[in-house]
Write a protein that holds these residues in place. Structure first.
Motif, short mmCIF file in Angstrom:
data_model
loop_
_atom_site.label_atom_id
_atom_site.label_comp_id
_atom_site.label_asym_id
_atom_site.label_seq_id
_atom_site.Cartn_x
_atom_site.Cartn_y
_atom_site.Cartn_z
N HIS A 102 0.82 -1.21 0.00
CA HIS A 102 0.00 0.00 0.00
C HIS A 102 0.86 1.26 0.00
O HIS A 102 0.49 2.27 -0.61
N TYR A 139 1.90 1.63 -3.56
CA TYR A 139 0.74 2.11 -4.32
C TYR A 139 0.56 3.61 -4.13
O TYR A 139 0.35 4.36 -5.10
N ARG A 157 0.73 6.64 -6.74
CA ARG A 157 -0.45 7.51 -6.92
C ARG A 157 -0.07 8.98 -6.72
O ARG A 157 -0.58 9.86 -7.41
N THR A 166 2.92 -2.63 -8.07
CA THR A 166 2.14 -1.84 -7.11
C THR A 166 2.28 -0.35 -7.38
O THR A 166 1.29 0.40 -7.29
N GLY A 181 -0.64 2.38 -8.72
CA GLY A 181 -0.90 3.68 -8.12
C GLY A 181 -0.85 4.80 -9.15
O GLY A 181 -1.68 5.71 -9.15
N PHE A 241 -7.71 -2.84 -5.36
CA PHE A 241 -6.31 -3.13 -5.06
C PHE A 241 -6.18 -3.85 -3.71
O PHE A 241 -5.44 -4.84 -3.59
#
Length: 220
Positions: free
Chosen positions: A70, A73, A77, A126, A130, A139
């Protein structure tokens, strides 16, 4: 060698080991030079004798991997907006970005799970997810599946080595790492053959557009 065995035994059986395992597995999600898989396998070897607890090894390794994925990600992002604004239509990078978006939309979950077993591949996938703003609600469950399956896989490899060489944990670690390398080699071999076959098919049909952009394996 006795000193190495004593050090490993002291480190792996320490209560602090669980925290270290979580931290290393998380860090490996976005900084893929950390040997999280080796640490999980080593823990699995010693878990065969009861310490550390194999269930806790799986839980902490999975939680760490889930957290690290995460973080990767969110890094992708956060940088995605700047990247997409810099892409010019008609360029190779613009085409690669479009290909990555379409591929992730179609098979994003499967790619995420498979990439967890490819060194470096997990971070590339990953972060790319993002960048293209793959939905977080989609996700997260696939990241959970990938993390749990990876933690079980690593712990089990080590556990098998620990059972086979109960009196020699170094050999148990070597067996576990050897099995992991063999699995990685098979995965990479299959990927190479599929890529080679796809290139051959594209060349035979004369369709240059049939081949995926070369940058598809890394964050775009």
């Amino acid at each position: 060698m006795d000193g190495v065995v004593d050090f490993l035994h002291t480190a792996v059986t320490s209560p602090w080991f669980y925290l270290a395992l979580f931290a290393v597995a998380a860090l490996d999600g976005f900084f893929p030079v950390v040997p999280s898989e080796s640490m999980v396998i080593t823990a699995g070897v010693y878990a065969a004798s009861g310490r550390p607890e194999p269930v806790l090894v799986v839980v902490l390794a999975a939680l760490g991997a889930f957290t690290g994925d995460h973080v990767a990600y969110l890094i992708g992002r956060g940088s995605g907006g700047r990247l997409t604004r810099s892409l010019r239509p008609g360029t190779r990078r613009h085409a690669a970005f479009g290909w990555a978006r379409r591929t992730m939309d179609e098979r994003g979950g499967l790619i995420l799970v498979v990439a967890r077993y490819v060194p470096g591949g997990r971070t590339a996938v990953t972060m790319t997810m993002g960048v293209i703003r793959y939905p977080l609600r989609s996700f997260t469950p696939f990241a959970a599946i990938a993390a749990v399956s990876w933690a079980v896989y690593g712990t089990l490899l080590g556990y098998l080595g620990g059972v086979a060489f109960e009196d020699d944990p170094i050999k148990g670690v070597a067996v576990g790492l050897g099995l992991a390398l063999a699995v990685t080699g098979v995965v990479e071999g299959v990927r190479f053959l599929r890529h080679r076959r796809a290139r051959g098919g594209a060349a035979a049909s004369g369709g240059e557009g049939a081949e995926a952009p070369e940058t598809s394996g890394t964050p775009v």
